[in-house]
Design a protein around this motif. Structure first.
Motif, PDB file in Angstrom:
ATOM      1  N   THR A   1       0.840  -1.202   0.000  1.00 38.44           N
ATOM      2  CA  THR A   1       0.000   0.000   0.000  1.00 38.44           C
ATOM      3  C   THR A   1       0.873   1.249   0.000  1.00 38.44           C
ATOM      4  O   THR A   1       1.594   1.504   0.973  1.00 38.44           O
ATOM      5  N   PRO A   2       0.844   2.061  -1.053  1.00 42.97           N
ATOM      6  CA  PRO A   2       1.645   3.286  -1.079  1.00 42.97           C
ATOM      7  C   PRO A   2       1.209   4.266   0.024  1.00 42.97           C
ATOM      8  O   PRO A   2       0.033   4.297   0.406  1.00 42.97           O
ATOM      9  N   GLU A   3       2.149   5.040   0.529  1.00 46.63           N
ATOM     10  CA  GLU A   3       1.808   6.048   1.530  1.00 46.63           C
ATOM     11  C   GLU A   3       0.779   7.018   0.972  1.00 46.63           C
ATOM     12  O   GLU A   3       0.802   7.367  -0.211  1.00 46.63           O
ATOM     13  N   GLY A   4      -0.144   7.441   1.849  1.00 43.84           N
ATOM     14  CA  GLY A   4      -1.173   8.394   1.461  1.00 43.84           C
ATOM     15  C   GLY A   4      -2.386   7.777   0.802  1.00 43.84           C
ATOM     16  O   GLY A   4      -3.330   8.490   0.458  1.00 43.84           O
ATOM     17  N   THR A   5      -2.396   6.435   0.631  1.00 43.62           N
ATOM     18  CA  THR A   5      -3.538   5.774   0.020  1.00 43.62           C
ATOM     19  C   THR A   5      -4.304   4.949   1.054  1.00 43.62           C
ATOM     20  O   THR A   5      -3.878   4.802   2.194  1.00 43.62           O
ATOM     21  N   THR A   6      -5.428   4.389   0.630  1.00 48.13           N
ATOM     22  CA  THR A   6      -6.327   3.679   1.539  1.00 48.13           C
ATOM     23  C   THR A   6      -6.359   2.192   1.211  1.00 48.13           C
ATOM     24  O   THR A   6      -6.439   1.806   0.044  1.00 48.13           O
ATOM     25  N   ALA A   7      -6.304   1.375   2.263  1.00 48.97           N
ATOM     26  CA  ALA A   7      -6.484  -0.066   2.129  1.00 48.97           C
ATOM     27  C   ALA A   7      -7.748  -0.472   2.874  1.00 48.97           C
ATOM     28  O   ALA A   7      -8.045   0.059   3.947  1.00 48.97           O
ATOM     29  N   HIS A   8      -8.486  -1.418   2.312  1.00 42.62           N
ATOM     30  CA  HIS A   8      -9.714  -1.906   2.933  1.00 42.62           C
ATOM     31  C   HIS A   8      -9.510  -3.329   3.429  1.00 42.62           C
ATOM     32  O   HIS A   8      -9.037  -4.192   2.683  1.00 42.62           O
TER      33      HIS A   8
END
Length: 455
Positions: free
Chosen positions: A421-428
């Motif tokens: 998961t790249p920094e600044g993004t969202t994981a569900h």
């Protein structure tokens, strides 16, 4: 009185030791201990409530609906006792009552708001004697424990038929099995349901459970399908149809997992949680408040500031990434959270957790009824996790979804998610009950979340 006081003291001491040792939140075991000393302790404690109790049952949505109702009462300055952690067997309800009891063994609170496991409802009604009982839905869940829907529907119907005089039965008209329950009750229920074809699906998903008329066995005709088998239905032979709801939600607007809006009567509700399933939870809470005399505008104000329970669209930040944790525990629930994540939230990074412990249901064959095909071509990262991660990986392969290596250890699963998961993004994170608890425990250990009994 001495026996009750001894039970309260023993239960409270057990809870304190459980929390101090870090082995749990004292959400169930204190109830076991207290009931062993005084089997009637819950009945005695809830009789002290100055206003009474509400019980909420159904397959999905109990924790959120209970939390919404508690929020309504607390805004009026009422003292509320509730099993907020989701421990919804009779022992969990007892443990919740114990925590609010004083040293004299008496419960000092105004309202009890208890979510109750479907199979435990008859005992809960007998002991708690609620002023209102809400039935949200009946979906296939934990077949190794419950069996088919018809069996649990009869259990709930039996419990509701024993409600105290003047108590309200508040039922979801959109669920055919709940509709069947309500038609067999001695008093007319208060029905609630959705009324907005714009957010409906044109036909039943392949995993829908309640497809036939309970009276003649004919296939039900659906003019709208909102969630699973919940919608607007009728028997082609005229033997059965959706009850006419008195409390309806219209003009529904959905914004991923972030928020929803809908109109109930002349009142606009705006909540900081998403998903069509939460429209049902909010509508049930509104219907309960209406039945108990709460003012609609006040309820709208309180719901606007609502905070979701742990693991139910719980959001947190971890190492510069944003994490959304969503409980997904059966075909209907998982399908709806996938629909919300992919179609409404535009999610592309997923950790999917599957466990097979007793609280999840040991039979995980239900994953073949989840529409994981929805992820194909849209999800960029999918990590199968949990004790049955390998089974989930096989299911994803057949769905045509490319997934990373399965991770059976929570820590390794989170490490893989951070790396992907790249920094600044969202994981569900969509997972079953104990898989969610395992992942949260690891998040707590790393300082990214609080223990669930503190939320």
């Amino acid at each position: 009185m001495m026996r009750r006081t001894a039970a309260v003291w023993a239960g409270k001491a057990t809870g304190a030791l459980s929390r101090m040792s870090g082995r749990g939140g004292g959400t169930t075991l204190p109830g076991d201990v207290a009931r062993a000393i005084d089997p009637g302790v819950l009945r005695k404690l809830t009789s002290d409530l100055t206003e009474g109790s509400i019980v909420i049952t159904g397959t999905n949505g109990k924790t959120t609906t209970a939390r919404l109702i508690a929020t309504l009462f607390e805004g009026l300055g009422r003292r509320v006792v509730s099993n907020r952690s989701g421990a919804n067997l009779i022992f969990g309800a007892t443990a919740a009552a114990l925590r609010s009891a004083g040293p004299d063994g008496r419960l000092r609170a105004d309202w009890g708001v208890f979510e109750i496991d479907e199979a435990s409802l008859p005992r809960a009604v007998d002991e708690i004697q609620p002023r209102a009982a809400i039935v949200l839905n009946l979906f296939r869940d934990q077949l190794d424990r419950y069996g088919e829907l018809e069996k649990i529907a009869k259990t709930i119907e039996s419990a509701l038929s024993r409600l105290p005089d003047g108590a309200h039965a508040i039922l979801n008209a959109d669920d055919p099995r709940v509709g069947e329950i309500g038609l067999g009750l001695p008093s007319r229920p208060l029905w609630f349901g959705l009324d907005d074809p714009r957010v409906a699906m044109p036909e039943l998903p392949h995993a829908a459970d309640a497809r036939t008329c309970p009276r003649c066995g004919a296939s039900l005709k659906f003019s709208a399908v909102y969630l699973g088998h919940d919608g607007v239905y009728r028997c082609p032979n005229g033997d059965f149809a959706r009850p006419n709801p008195q409390v309806t939600a219209t003009e529904i607007e959905l914004n991923g997992f972030d928020s929803l809006s809908m109109t109930v009567g002349g009142t606009r509700l705006d909540l900081p949680v998403g998903g069509l399933y939460n429209c049902y939870n909010a509508l049930a809470a509104f219907a309960a408040g209406q039945a108990l005399g709460l003012e609609p505008h006040y309820m709208a104000q309180r719901m606007h500031g609502f905070r979701a329970a742990f693991g139910r669209q719980e959001a947190m930040d971890f190492r510069g990434r944003h994490l959304v944790l969503v409980l997904s525990k059966n075909p209907a629930g998982f399908n709806e959270t996938l629909r919300t994540a992919v179609d409404l939230a535009g999610a592309t990074t997923f950790l999917l957790g599957l466990n097979d412990r007793k609280a999840d249901g040991t039979d995980v064959s239900w994953i073949w009824d989840v529409d994981f095909e929805r992820l194909k071509g849209k999800a960029q990262v999918v990590i199968p996790a949990g004790t049955r991660a390998n089974d989930l990986a096989v299911r994803l392969k057949y769905a045509g979804v490319e997934a990373l290596a399965p991770q059976t250890e929570p820590g390794r699963a989170l490490d893989a998610l951070v790396a992907a998961t790249p920094e600044g993004t969202t994981a569900h994170v969509l997972c079953t009950y104990t898989a969610m608890l395992d992942l949260r425990a690891e998040l707590v250990r790393r300082g990214w979340a609080k223990p669930y009994w503190e939320t």
